[in-house]
Design an enzyme around this catalytic site. Structure first.
Site, mmCIF file in Angstrom:
data_model
loop_
_atom_site.group_PDB
_atom_site.id
_atom_site.type_symbol
_atom_site.label_atom_id
_atom_site.label_comp_id
_atom_site.label_asym_id
_atom_site.label_seq_id
_atom_site.Cartn_x
_atom_site.Cartn_y
_atom_site.Cartn_z
ATOM 1 C CD GLU A 1 45.120 29.823 36.915
ATOM 2 O OE1 GLU A 1 45.280 31.033 37.143
ATOM 3 O OE2 GLU A 1 44.515 29.387 35.904
ATOM 4 C CD GLU B 1 44.948 38.480 32.387
ATOM 5 O OE1 GLU B 1 45.596 37.444 32.721
ATOM 6 O OE2 GLU B 1 44.064 38.980 33.081
ATOM 7 C CE LYS C 1 30.166 35.287 28.535
ATOM 8 N NZ LYS C 1 29.967 34.914 29.971
ATOM 9 C CB CYS D 1 45.029 35.427 36.463
ATOM 10 S SG CYS D 1 45.244 37.211 36.373
#
Length: 488
Positions: A383, A255, A180, A289
């Site tokens: 973040e 992750e 997906k 990331c």
């Protein structure tokens, strides 16, 4: 087939890849260019029922695929890598338009994507078992066997690479895959992959590509025909995936995001260090990331680093990468632009100094520099996923370690120093999954085990030697030459 026709929409427009190009039960979705809002194409939008259909087909195909000779699996993967490289220029243009990548970043995805596939091909040919000592005259050995069907969920920022690194390894090791991609980047993260494997001769049923949102994602995590889920995305999304997979006793590889620190010691070359900091903070608009989320600078050189970063930020133009030569492309969505602005405004309100940027024109957010960032500010804690360089000063190496380790994340860190031993000593104290000495935080590739600690993941890794560990499991086999009686 001509290169410009490899991704001809006549083949896949409005469809998803469920063993073959199929209409989906949930309809279609338009894919737009975040730089200008133009519709690029439509793809099939998938729901839970489509996931169920694909998962059943993937499970039915898996045993034959696992029995396929490793050399044949490797050959198909290598052909897919060849096709990705052969059509790279055409496919990179889709990555540029769909994900807002500048051209060089899109080409990095093509190059690294092919490397991930070739690495996976090598996995198919590696020995995956060992003989074991025994307590009697039977023969004992352990071997790695595939899980069965692996569900892959990938994000928008590096859609091709972050999909292929799990898909290719899972397939190489005898699993089938239901994938997906993010609904904002279903072409770069899905259609391209389906096409290269289709042309490479992958048997029907081994790979399924189902663009969609949260509903099919949750279905992947709960479907009884899917044995493992590999997820790349936010910590919030990863927590949900982990929760649902745990409820259904599935193996899960997470992750997630990061608040990655680049520590610049007082003996560093200022020009080189500032170059590293700018690359880590601003590449792909900070939507990575491993982006450098905190630039920790010794107070003795803070002014020099800050001045250089401001100068760089002021000379990095943002714009439409498909029509202009720019350093920064668009942010992926209005919502993400609002999040970036909220974090910048919060920092300024709490005493940080805005030295460059801090503004946007639609989806184009200017390269931004904040100095005086401190704990308690969103810019220190969260973040950002935007082009914001957050400068934090420290007085001692010990304080730098303490500041870097305050984060709940633990993905990547970098240390820059002229004294290698000093840098390594400091780096050894950082709670991260990836440590880069004399480099910034944005590093990746097929040969290293990639992943993080804390909110950056569940301790699993993808890539390099970790792939066999993640995408297979041990099976113990014992053999007697003939059955023997027991006392009962």
């Amino acid at each position: 087939m001509h290169a410009e026709k490899f991704l001809d929409t006549a083949r896949w427009g409005g469809l998803a890849y469920i063993s073959d190009w199929q209409e989906t039960l949930a309809g279609t979705i338009n894919v737009t260019d975040p730089a200008n809002g133009n519709v690029l194409a439509s793809v099939g939008l998938c729901g839970a029922a489509d996931v169920s259909r694909a998962a059943k087909q993937a499970r039915a195909a898996q045993k034959d695929w696992a029995r396929t000779r490793p050399s044949r699996r490797a050959a198909i993967l290598n052909r897919a890598a060849n096709l990705l490289e052969q059509h790279g220029a055409e496919l990179a243009s889709w990555i540029t338009q769909e994900s807002g990548s500048i051209h060089s970043k899109a080409m990095i995805e093509i190059e690294h994507g092919a490397l991930f596939i070739r690495h996976a091909a090598s996995l198919a040919l590696q020995p995956t078992g060992m003989f074991l000592p025994g307590m009697d005259d039977r023969t004992n050995y352990a071997r790695r066997v595939p899980h069965g069907v692996v569900g892959v969920i990938s994000p928008f920022n590096f859609p091709l690479v972050l999909s292929l690194r799990s898909i290719a390894a899972a397939i190489a090791l005898g699993n089938t895959v239901v994938h997906k991609p993010d609904p904002r980047t279903p072409i770069s993260g899905g259609i391209i992959i389906a096409r290269i494997f289709e042309e490479a001769g992958l048997p029907k049923g081994v790979l399924h590509v189902l663009p969609g949102g949260a509903d099919p994602g949750e279905a992947l995590c709960s479907d009884p025909n899917i044995a493992m889920v590999s997820f790349t995305g936010s910590a919030r999304g990863g927590a949900k995936v982990g929760e649902v997979c745990g409820r259904h006793l599935k193996r899960v590889q997470l992750e997630l995001g990061g608040k990655n620190a680049l520590i610049i010691l007082d003996d560093a070359d200022l020009d080189i260090a500032a170059s590293n900091a700018a690359w880590g903070a601003f590449l792909h608009q900070g939507q990575i990331c491993m982006a450098t989320g905190l630039i920790l600078v010794d107070e003795k050189i803070e002014q020099g680093i800050t001045e250089r970063l401001v100068a760089k930020a002021q000379h990095l133009p943002a714009g439409d990468p498909s029509t202009n030569w720019v350093a920064l492309g668009p942010i992926i969505s209005d919502t993400q632009v609002e999040t970036i602005q909220k974090i910048v405004d919060d920092a300024v309100a709490k005493g940080a100094r805005l030295l460059a940027g801090g503004t946007h024109d639609g989806h184009f957010y200017a390269a931004t520099v904040l100095s005086g960032v401190k704990p308690g500010m969103l810019a220190f804690e969260e973040e950002i996923f935007g082009p914001v360089a957050c400068i934090v000063s420290f007085a001692t190496d010990e304080q730098a370690v303490e500041l870097a380790n305050r984060s709940e994340y633990g993905l990547a860190a970098g240390v820059i120093s002229a004294n290698l031993g000093r840098a390594v000593t400091l780096g050894d104290q950082l709670n991260v999954g990836q440590l880069h000495i004399n480099d910034q935080t944005v590093n990746g590739g097929p040969y290293a085990p990639f992943g993080g600690r804390g909110k950056s993941g569940n301790g699993t890794r993808v890539g390099g030697p970790a792939d066999i560990e993640e995408f297979t499991q041990w099976q113990w086999v014992s053999m007697k030459s003939a059955a023997t009686p027991y006392p009962f």
